[in-house]
Design a protein around this motif. Sequence first.
Motif, PDB file in Angstrom:
ATOM      1  N   THR A 250       3.203  23.415  33.488  1.00 24.38           N
ATOM      2  CA  THR A 250       2.713  23.915  32.210  1.00 24.38           C
ATOM      3  C   THR A 250       2.652  22.799  31.176  1.00 24.38           C
ATOM      4  O   THR A 250       1.728  22.744  30.355  1.00 24.38           O
ATOM      5  CB  THR A 250       3.614  25.060  31.691  1.00 24.38           C
ATOM      6  N   LEU A 251       3.628  21.879  31.219  1.00 22.79           N
ATOM      7  CA  LEU A 251       3.603  20.740  30.296  1.00 22.79           C
ATOM      8  C   LEU A 251       2.352  19.890  30.538  1.00 22.79           C
ATOM      9  O   LEU A 251       1.719  19.426  29.581  1.00 22.79           O
ATOM     10  CB  LEU A 251       4.863  19.896  30.458  1.00 22.79           C
ATOM     11  N   ALA A 252       1.979  19.712  31.799  1.00 22.49           N
ATOM     12  CA  ALA A 252       0.758  18.963  32.113  1.00 22.49           C
ATOM     13  C   ALA A 252      -0.470  19.686  31.544  1.00 22.49           C
ATOM     14  O   ALA A 252      -1.411  19.041  31.053  1.00 22.49           O
ATOM     15  CB  ALA A 252       0.626  18.789  33.624  1.00 22.49           C
ATOM     16  N   GLU A 253      -0.466  21.030  31.597  1.00 19.64           N
ATOM     17  CA  GLU A 253      -1.557  21.819  31.007  1.00 19.64           C
ATOM     18  C   GLU A 253      -1.610  21.605  29.493  1.00 19.64           C
ATOM     19  O   GLU A 253      -2.697  21.505  28.910  1.00 19.64           O
ATOM     20  CB  GLU A 253      -1.353  23.306  31.291  1.00 19.64           C
ATOM     21  N   VAL A 254      -0.442  21.553  28.860  1.00 22.81           N
ATOM     22  CA  VAL A 254      -0.381  21.340  27.407  1.00 22.81           C
ATOM     23  C   VAL A 254      -0.959  19.969  27.055  1.00 22.81           C
ATOM     24  O   VAL A 254      -1.738  19.829  26.100  1.00 22.81           O
ATOM     25  CB  VAL A 254       1.080  21.468  26.899  1.00 22.81           C
ATOM     26  N   GLU A 255      -0.599  18.967  27.842  1.00 24.15           N
ATOM     27  CA  GLU A 255      -1.107  17.616  27.579  1.00 24.15           C
ATOM     28  C   GLU A 255      -2.624  17.553  27.725  1.00 24.15           C
ATOM     29  O   GLU A 255      -3.325  17.046  26.836  1.00 24.15           O
ATOM     30  CB  GLU A 255      -0.444  16.614  28.534  1.00 24.15           C
ATOM     31  N   SER A 256      -3.143  18.094  28.831  1.00 22.16           N
ATOM     32  CA  SER A 256      -4.579  17.970  29.104  1.00 22.16           C
ATOM     33  C   SER A 256      -5.425  18.949  28.305  1.00 22.16           C
ATOM     34  O   SER A 256      -6.562  18.631  27.938  1.00 22.16           O
ATOM     35  CB  SER A 256      -4.841  18.164  30.603  1.00 22.16           C
ATOM     36  N   GLY A 257      -4.866  20.144  28.008  1.00 22.43           N
ATOM     37  CA  GLY A 257      -5.665  21.177  27.350  1.00 22.43           C
ATOM     38  C   GLY A 257      -5.448  21.305  25.858  1.00 22.43           C
ATOM     39  O   GLY A 257      -6.210  21.996  25.174  1.00 22.43           O
ATOM     40  N   ILE A 258      -4.390  20.635  25.329  1.00 25.46           N
ATOM     41  CA  ILE A 258      -4.074  20.767  23.900  1.00 25.46           C
ATOM     42  C   ILE A 258      -3.926  19.400  23.234  1.00 25.46           C
ATOM     43  O   ILE A 258      -4.645  19.080  22.288  1.00 25.46           O
ATOM     44  CB  ILE A 258      -2.804  21.625  23.705  1.00 25.46           C
ATOM     45  N   LEU A 259      -3.002  18.574  23.720  1.00 26.10           N
ATOM     46  CA  LEU A 259      -2.724  17.303  23.036  1.00 26.10           C
ATOM     47  C   LEU A 259      -3.915  16.347  23.097  1.00 26.10           C
ATOM     48  O   LEU A 259      -4.342  15.800  22.066  1.00 26.10           O
ATOM     49  CB  LEU A 259      -1.479  16.640  23.629  1.00 26.10           C
ATOM     50  N   ALA A 286      -1.407  34.600  29.063  1.00 26.96           N
ATOM     51  CA  ALA A 286      -2.689  33.936  29.348  1.00 26.96           C
ATOM     52  C   ALA A 286      -2.566  32.421  29.319  1.00 26.96           C
ATOM     53  O   ALA A 286      -3.574  31.713  29.412  1.00 26.96           O
ATOM     54  CB  ALA A 286      -3.741  34.401  28.338  1.00 26.96           C
ATOM     55  N   GLY A 287      -1.347  31.905  29.168  1.00 25.10           N
ATOM     56  CA  GLY A 287      -1.144  30.457  29.120  1.00 25.10           C
ATOM     57  C   GLY A 287      -0.696  29.997  27.745  1.00 25.10           C
ATOM     58  O   GLY A 287      -0.612  30.795  26.797  1.00 25.10           O
ATOM     59  N   PRO A 288      -0.406  28.695  27.580  1.00 22.65           N
ATOM     60  CA  PRO A 288       0.071  28.187  26.282  1.00 22.65           C
ATOM     61  C   PRO A 288      -1.009  28.274  25.215  1.00 22.65           C
ATOM     62  O   PRO A 288      -2.173  27.938  25.467  1.00 22.65           O
ATOM     63  CB  PRO A 288       0.406  26.718  26.577  1.00 22.65           C
ATOM     64  N   LYS A 289      -0.620  28.736  24.034  1.00 26.39           N
ATOM     65  CA  LYS A 289      -1.535  28.780  22.885  1.00 26.39           C
ATOM     66  C   LYS A 289      -0.852  28.143  21.675  1.00 26.39           C
ATOM     67  O   LYS A 289       0.367  28.243  21.518  1.00 26.39           O
ATOM     68  CB  LYS A 289      -1.944  30.223  22.560  1.00 26.39           C
ATOM     69  N   VAL A 290      -1.644  27.506  20.813  1.00 28.86           N
ATOM     70  CA  VAL A 290      -1.112  26.792  19.654  1.00 28.86           C
ATOM     71  C   VAL A 290      -0.818  27.771  18.523  1.00 28.86           C
ATOM     72  O   VAL A 290      -1.688  28.531  18.091  1.00 28.86           O
ATOM     73  CB  VAL A 290      -2.108  25.723  19.166  1.00 28.86           C
ATOM     74  N   LEU A 291       0.422  27.745  18.029  1.00 36.14           N
ATOM     75  CA  LEU A 291       0.792  28.481  16.818  1.00 36.14           C
ATOM     76  C   LEU A 291       0.497  27.631  15.583  1.00 36.14           C
ATOM     77  O   LEU A 291       0.002  28.122  14.576  1.00 36.14           O
ATOM     78  CB  LEU A 291       2.279  28.838  16.842  1.00 36.14           C
ATOM     79  N   GLU A 292       0.838  26.339  15.679  1.00 39.02           N
ATOM     80  CA  GLU A 292       0.649  25.428  14.547  1.00 39.02           C
ATOM     81  C   GLU A 292       0.769  24.000  15.045  1.00 39.02           C
ATOM     82  O   GLU A 292       1.285  23.743  16.132  1.00 39.02           O
ATOM     83  CB  GLU A 292       1.722  25.669  13.469  1.00 39.02           C
ATOM     84  N   PHE A 293       0.263  23.086  14.237  1.00 44.04           N
ATOM     85  CA  PHE A 293       0.518  21.671  14.449  1.00 44.04           C
ATOM     86  C   PHE A 293       1.273  21.127  13.246  1.00 44.04           C
ATOM     87  O   PHE A 293       0.944  21.451  12.102  1.00 44.04           O
ATOM     88  CB  PHE A 293      -0.786  20.880  14.620  1.00 44.04           C
ATOM     89  N   ASN A 294       2.279  20.316  13.516  1.00 38.66           N
ATOM     90  CA  ASN A 294       2.940  19.545  12.471  1.00 38.66           C
ATOM     91  C   ASN A 294       2.635  18.071  12.707  1.00 38.66           C
ATOM     92  O   ASN A 294       2.271  17.673  13.815  1.00 38.66           O
ATOM     93  CB  ASN A 294       4.449  19.794  12.467  1.00 38.66           C
ATOM     94  N   VAL A 295       2.806  17.273  11.669  1.00 38.34           N
ATOM     95  CA  VAL A 295       2.381  15.875  11.750  1.00 38.34           C
ATOM     96  C   VAL A 295       3.571  14.918  11.595  1.00 38.34           C
ATOM     97  O   VAL A 295       3.413  13.795  11.159  1.00 38.34           O
ATOM     98  CB  VAL A 295       1.302  15.585  10.680  1.00 38.34           C
ATOM     99  N   ARG A 296       4.745  15.403  12.007  1.00 46.75           N
ATOM    100  CA  ARG A 296       5.983  14.606  11.875  1.00 46.75           C
ATOM    101  C   ARG A 296       7.006  15.192  12.841  1.00 46.75           C
ATOM    102  O   ARG A 296       6.776  16.237  13.455  1.00 46.75           O
ATOM    103  CB  ARG A 296       6.491  14.634  10.440  1.00 46.75           C
ATOM    104  N   PHE A 297       8.127  14.528  12.981  1.00 44.92           N
ATOM    105  CA  PHE A 297       9.205  15.074  13.797  1.00 44.92           C
ATOM    106  C   PHE A 297       9.623  16.429  13.237  1.00 44.92           C
ATOM    107  O   PHE A 297       9.714  16.617  12.028  1.00 44.92           O
ATOM    108  CB  PHE A 297      10.424  14.150  13.785  1.00 44.92           C
ATOM    109  N   GLY A 298       9.904  17.372  14.136  1.00 41.18           N
ATOM    110  CA  GLY A 298      10.435  18.658  13.693  1.00 41.18           C
ATOM    111  C   GLY A 298      11.878  18.498  13.259  1.00 41.18           C
ATOM    112  O   GLY A 298      12.587  17.617  13.720  1.00 41.18           O
ATOM    113  N   ASP A 299      12.284  19.366  12.373  1.00 49.12           N
ATOM    114  CA  ASP A 299      13.672  19.385  11.922  1.00 49.12           C
ATOM    115  C   ASP A 299      14.144  20.825  12.088  1.00 49.12           C
ATOM    116  O   ASP A 299      13.698  21.677  11.326  1.00 49.12           O
ATOM    117  CB  ASP A 299      13.733  18.948  10.450  1.00 49.12           C
TER     118      ASP A 299
END
Length: 435
Positions: A250-259, A286-299
């Motif tokens: 699933t992580l590979a799917e996230v990399e290829s399909g999202i990142l 149905a697979g990984p879906k994006v809730l949000e993007f952040n532009v920094r390290f999460g805290d």
Amino acid sequence: MTSYNVLIVGSGGREHALAWKIRQSPRVDQVFVAPGNAGTGADAVNVDIAQDDHEALIAFAKSNDVGLVVVGPEAPLVAGLVDDMQAAGLKVFGPSRAAAELEGSKVFCKNLLRSADIPTADYRTFRSADDAMRYIKDRYSEPNDPVNVVVKADGLAAGKGVVVCTTRSEALEAIDRIAARKEFGAAGKELIIEERLTGPEVSVLAITDGETILTLPTAQDHKPAHDGDRGPNTGGMGAYSPAAVLDEQTLAEVESGILVPVVHAMKRARRPFKGVLYAGLMLTPAGPKVLEFNVRFGDPECQPLLMRLQTDIVDVMEATVDGRLGELDELTFDPRPGICVVMASEGYPASYDKGHTITGIDAADAMTDVKVFHAGTGVADGKVVNTGGRVLGVTAMGDTISAAKLQAYKAVAQIRWQGAWCRKDISDKALTAAQ
């Protein structure tokens, strides 16, 4: 080997973790944090400059042999601090103002996701409370009709401008708070109503120079205030890494399909992204879906991630800024899991009292594989006091998730101040997933 000073902008737990990790680099002489907190004051040198005072930050960096600036929080990134510093000839880790809009505007983010065909929840955008309320009323006739929507403020709201709604009246109340009463200020000038996705949430963070993407180990945040994911949303009550709910496939799917698609989409939009790209995901049927993007390290995801990181982070940040991330070897991490438990002030995420003396931090820090990262702390009369809602991120590692959790909560038990509280179930999702 060139050595220099580093300036970190910000004052939260993420910035303390960054200061602690950057200080370990043999290439760094001195770490400054502006404005910092009580913890960064112990592990680095605090500088009394606000994160929105661009001119003063630039002047300090130029007069103090600062060879790298690291911008921690989202607000100065969205405000264009990186652009201003680069224009002044400084080397800065973090995305430009144009690239930071990926977090600064949820409407921009959702539209970009749609145009790039990146999986996300169906949504509608609104510029007025009346239009948004009409949309809800047209679809649900009775106050207690069940609904399945999430109402989001467009702009930055410190992680609190998102309301999950289960009834018509809750949805209307959320719209009123965000768009009519402007509870989150200018962040509510536009809002989004989107379908509520179901499944486990997970965070995937990557470092990119706009060409190469280095995916970090997964992490799982705990946004709701109380055990069992109940209560209002917060900035995050704890996190653990790696996230057991996300397997390698699933992580590979996230990399290829999202990142990869989002980095390409930002490049096509002439907003090339350099820095930390943080994908908040829902693992739906149905697979990984994006809730949000952040532009920094999460805290607080940053805390266990940086505790596990073994590669020199300064090398990684420099390569990102210089556009040569592809030349680096693969990042190395301690294989043991890490857990961060956030200790908060009584009343958070609503109003809370400040100025209570905190004891026991040194005792917790002295424990094996434990580091207490400060977030909302300051110093008064020589004593550490709480100054914010999320006060400390007590972070520990162990051979297993259970061992890391036990060590983290043993450390939490050492720390006291009036009204201190925390969730008791940080990382339990990992054990459930494993079972």
